[in-house]
Design a protein around this motif. Structure first.
Motif, PDB file in Angstrom:
ATOM      1  N   GLN A  21       0.835  -1.200   0.000  1.00 55.62           N
ATOM      2  CA  GLN A  21       0.000   0.000   0.000  1.00 55.62           C
ATOM      3  C   GLN A  21       0.869   1.249   0.000  1.00 55.62           C
ATOM      4  O   GLN A  21       0.582   2.231  -0.676  1.00 55.62           O
ATOM      5  CB  GLN A  21      -0.929   0.004   1.209  1.00 55.62           C
ATOM      6  N   SER A  50      -5.047   2.903  -4.699  1.00 54.58           N
ATOM      7  CA  SER A  50      -5.713   3.172  -3.427  1.00 54.58           C
ATOM      8  C   SER A  50      -7.228   3.068  -3.514  1.00 54.58           C
ATOM      9  O   SER A  50      -7.860   2.381  -2.691  1.00 54.58           O
ATOM     10  CB  SER A  50      -5.317   4.561  -2.915  1.00 54.58           C
ATOM     11  N   SER A  54      -9.478   0.059  -1.880  1.00 54.85           N
ATOM     12  CA  SER A  54     -10.382   0.382  -0.773  1.00 54.85           C
ATOM     13  C   SER A  54     -11.830   0.076  -1.113  1.00 54.85           C
ATOM     14  O   SER A  54     -12.582  -0.454  -0.290  1.00 54.85           O
ATOM     15  CB  SER A  54     -10.226   1.857  -0.397  1.00 54.85           C
ATOM     16  N   GLY A 104      -3.468  -3.638  -6.127  1.00 51.94           N
ATOM     17  CA  GLY A 104      -4.553  -3.121  -5.295  1.00 51.94           C
ATOM     18  C   GLY A 104      -5.634  -4.152  -5.039  1.00 51.94           C
ATOM     19  O   GLY A 104      -6.175  -4.242  -3.929  1.00 51.94           O
ATOM     20  N   SER A 335     -10.869   5.116   2.168  1.00 54.28           N
ATOM     21  CA  SER A 335     -10.772   5.753   0.853  1.00 54.28           C
ATOM     22  C   SER A 335     -11.613   7.011   0.790  1.00 54.28           C
ATOM     23  O   SER A 335     -11.220   8.012   0.187  1.00 54.28           O
ATOM     24  CB  SER A 335     -11.201   4.772  -0.246  1.00 54.28           C
TER      25      SER A 335
END
Length: 400
Positions: A21, A50, A54, A104, A335
């Motif tokens: 991350q 990201s 999320s 991700g 997020s």
């Protein structure tokens, strides 16, 4: 296998995942230097990792609630590392986006199932869940060091070396999964955490509190380096120190939160921590000089004391949907908080950085107000029984 050893292995594995991350942002300067990517281009790369990660976490949480998927832990760990490792091998921007997005997705798949398994292994211990969360904090903080050490020594073409933590993490979780499987077979128990009635209203309030917490943390993470130079009169070293203090306090806060929750209830601990954070953020924004770093440390501790407690509270508010609870508290709410950072930057451009950061003081106030309305949930029966007995036999009987 003992609970402490299992949690230690899961915590280290958590670090091996969350390092990816932090790796995306750490690669940005190298993408700019070696590939001449624009700021807009590298922003797209960070966004691909990201936001996708999320938002996808609740989806994997829903899948976890429907089917136990322990195999996801090693597979998602490797996927997270593989995407980052491959991102440095191609000069193609679209392929770079694809590889970062793959990473991700791996990170997104890991967290709901790992939170469920950590909850099982911890047997309801808040301290154990705190140690599990610490692994993620340390992994995120270690990312810049790992990326810099690898890429500085030989450029982006050495990025395949970045997969090594993922390979280690995928192996470390296997003994825990094997022990859980053997225990379930011996006890004749399932892999669920517990049963009970969902308190959706409390879960929504909790999620909003996490959003406000995320706004503070992401906002400070983005601008604290620049702000430290203004408040202390120092150079880049002053900014680096402030960011390190902000991250380092997270590990201490997570452990402290679990320990305090064993003495007092989780809602009370979170409420008082947010009350402390109000004063700490105010000091960070308005107090100049070396004392600035003290307030940064207090802010970090105050924001991270309730971090692991958010996860277990969410699971207890939604005992029939622990995967969804983990996905929301660890992913979606974070997020949403991060989307506010561009607004802070725009306000800073129009006024000043201090003016732009001042509204962050209100965020822990809102979290505190929400926690004043939250009840301390009753732990799912299976977890509570396991915590008293130290094994799963009575827990299985309780479910039957």
């Amino acid at each position: 296998m003992s609970r402490n050893r299992s949690i230690t292995l899961l915590s280290v594995g958590h670090a091996c995942v969350d390092i990816y991350q932090g790796a995306v942002a750490s690669l940005v300067p190298f993408f700019v230097a070696e590939r001449a990517y624009s700021y807009a281009a590298v922003s797209g790369i960070v966004l691909a990792a990201s936001v996708l990660s999320s938002v996808a976490q609740p989806v994997f949480g829903l899948l976890t609630d429907r089917w136990a998927m322990p195999w996801v832990l090693p597979v998602s760990t490797v996927l997270g590392g593989l995407g980052i490792a491959l991102s440095g091998l191609t000069g193609s921007y679209p392929l770079t986006l694809v590889f970062v997005a793959v990473s991700g997705v791996g990170v997104a798949a890991y967290h709901p199932e790992s939170a469920r398994i950590a909850r099982l292994v911890s047997e309801g211990s808040h301290s154990a869940m705190g140690w599990f969360s610490v692994g993620g904090n340390l992994g995120f903080a270690a990312a810049p060091l790992m990326v810099t050490a690898v890429v500085t020594s030989g450029g982006l073409h050495l990025s395949p070396l970045l997969v090594l933590p993922a390979l280690a993490g995928s192996v470390l979780c296997l003994p825990v999964l094997r022990a859980l499987h053997q225990k379930a077979a011996h006890d004749g128990s399932d892999t669920g955490v517990g049963v009970g009635a969902d308190d959706k209203a409390s879960f929504v309030k909790l999620s909003l509190a996490v959003v406000f917490r995320s706004i503070v943390f992401v906002g400070l993470s983005t601008f604290i380096s620049l702000y430290a130079q203004q408040r202390t009169g120092g150079g880049t070293a002053a900014g680096t120190t402030a960011l390190s203090v902000l991250y380092a306090g997270g590990a201490l806060g997570s452990v402290l939160g679990g320990s305090l929750a064993n003495r007092w209830d989780r809602v009370t601990v979170a409420r008082w921590s947010y009350l402390l954070t109000i004063a700490a953020v105010a000091g960070t924004v308005f107090v100049p000089g070396p004392v600035f770093y003290v307030f940064v440390a207090l802010t970090s501790a105050g924001l991270y004391v309730p971090f692991s407690l958010h996860v277990t509270l969410g699971q207890d508010y939604l005992p029939t949907r622990v995967g969804t609870a983990g996905g929301v508290t660890l992913g979606l709410t974070v997020s949403i908080g991060g989307l506010v950072s561009p607004l802070i930057g725009s306000l800073a451009d129009a006024t000043s950085l201090r003016t732009a950061l001042a509204p962050l003081i209100l965020m822990p106030v809102l979290s505190w107000l929400l926690f004043r309305t939250l009840p301390e949930p009753t732990a799912p029966k299976a977890v509570a029984t396991a915590r008293r007995t130290g094994d799963g036999t009575d827990a299985a009987a309780a479910r039957r």
